[in-house]
Design an enzyme around this catalytic site. Structure first.
Site, PDB file in Angstrom:
ATOM      1  N   THR A  79      -4.106  -8.640  10.773  1.00 35.99           N
ATOM      2  CA  THR A  79      -4.937  -8.092   9.699  1.00 35.99           C
ATOM      3  C   THR A  79      -6.352  -8.636   9.803  1.00 35.99           C
ATOM      4  O   THR A  79      -6.547  -9.808  10.135  1.00 35.99           O
ATOM      5  CB  THR A  79      -4.345  -8.397   8.301  1.00 35.99           C
ATOM      6  OG1 THR A  79      -5.260  -7.938   7.290  1.00 35.99           O
ATOM      7  CG2 THR A  79      -4.035  -9.870   8.094  1.00 35.99           C
TER       8      THR A  79
ATOM      9  N   HIS B  86       0.809  -1.222   0.000  1.00 33.45           N
ATOM     10  CA  HIS B  86       0.000   0.000   0.000  1.00 33.45           C
ATOM     11  C   HIS B  86       0.846   1.278   0.000  1.00 33.45           C
ATOM     12  O   HIS B  86       0.344   2.342   0.369  1.00 33.45           O
ATOM     13  CB  HIS B  86      -0.953  -0.006   1.201  1.00 33.45           C
ATOM     14  CG  HIS B  86      -2.047  -1.033   1.065  1.00 33.45           C
ATOM     15  ND1 HIS B  86      -2.882  -1.390   2.091  1.00 33.45           N
ATOM     16  CD2 HIS B  86      -2.437  -1.774   0.000  1.00 33.45           C
ATOM     17  CE1 HIS B  86      -3.744  -2.314   1.674  1.00 33.45           C
ATOM     18  NE2 HIS B  86      -3.476  -2.571   0.412  1.00 33.45           N
TER      19      HIS B  86
ATOM     20  N   CYS C  69       4.572  13.700  -7.161  1.00 36.55           N
ATOM     21  CA  CYS C  69       3.776  14.652  -7.937  1.00 36.55           C
ATOM     22  C   CYS C  69       2.540  13.952  -8.480  1.00 36.55           C
ATOM     23  O   CYS C  69       2.586  12.790  -8.873  1.00 36.55           O
ATOM     24  CB  CYS C  69       4.628  15.219  -9.081  1.00 36.55           C
ATOM     25  SG  CYS C  69       3.744  16.478 -10.017  1.00 36.55           S
TER      26      CYS C  69
END
Ligand code: OAD
Length: 229
Positions: free
Chosen positions: A176, A104, A112
């Site tokens: 998780t 992730h 940018c």
């Protein structure tokens, strides 16, 4: 291979996403953590990222991260360990893990928004809570180097994880909730490819319990040093 989630960093003082006190109770995920939000209200995305950066920049690896890193350093030449993490806090690397896939992205970097800009992602722990930062090269807004909802995983990270999932002999998921795609499907792939599958988590998973050969309930920072030590 080891797949980790936010529960691994809970003992380092970082919030998980779901459950009591989770980040998605404090922030509206749809308004702060989607590709759509990045275009409609980027400051809200930056406010969430700034909140997470503030906590992560002073956090330290805990015994769960350390047990995983120590395992990698104890392996024989024929063995390998891949850590695929959904976390963006960088704590596995800071604990000494060398082979870490960040599914992730990373909280520590900014890039940018413009795909045509040549600016490389750069290390940035700044907090942007009042104004969206702009690219010094092309003037476009800057964005955090993380994966938001509605975005694809980085292709290289996804491919490397698929390889590890399909070739591992042990698939261990830690901390998780096993709810977010595609990470929640990896256990099925690993099991179908013949791996032994284990989960270490504070609570049982809502939907993937049938895919695990073993489930160890408890804090990762206590159980991992025992299981891997
Ligand atoms: P979650 O917040 O969904 O789940 C964290 C899990 O860790 C829960 O099941 C807790 O019970 C467990 N847990 C909490 N403390 C623990 C501890 N000390 N030891 C062991 N387990 C503990 O977090 P993830 O599964 O990582 O994605 O969430 C997956 C993704 O959803 C995140 O990467 C993020 C989020 O939305 C994006 O933002 C794209």
């Amino acid at each position: 291979m080891i797949l980790t989630g936010a529960g691994v960093s809970a003992a380092s003082g970082l919030d998980t996403f779901r459950g009591h006190g989770g980040l998605w109770k404090q922030f509206d995920a749809e308004a702060c953590a989607t590709a759509t939000a990045l275009y409609t209200d980027p400051l809200r995305v930056w406010k969430l990222i700034s909140f997470m950066r503030r906590a992560a920049r002073t956090a330290k690896p805990n015994p769960a991260h350390q047990a995983i890193a120590a395992l990698e350093h104890r392996l024989s030449n024929e063995q390998s360990l891949t850590v695929a993490t959904q976390n963006i806090d960088g704590l596995h690397q800071r604990a000494g893990s060398g082979n870490v896939i960040e599914l992730h992205g990373r909280l520590s970097h900014t890039r940018c928004m413009s795909r045509r800009c040549s600016l490389e992602p750069f290390e940035d722990w700044e907090l942007y809570e009042t104004q969206v930062p702009r690219c010094e090269r092309c003037g476009a807004p800057l964005r955090p180097d993380v994966v938001l909802f509605e975005e694809l995983l980085p292709p290289d990270a996804y491919r490397a994880t698929e390889t590890a999932v399909q070739t591992c002999d042990l698939f261990l998921a830690v901390g998780t909730s096993c709810t977010v795609h595609p990470a929640c499907d990896f256990v099925y792939e690993a099991r179908d490819a013949g791996a032994r599958t284990m989960l270490v988590n504070l609570e049982p998973p809502e939907s993937t319990a049938d895919a695990f050969d073993e489930i160890h309930l408890g804090p990762a920072e206590e159980l991992l040093p025992l299981l891997l030590g």
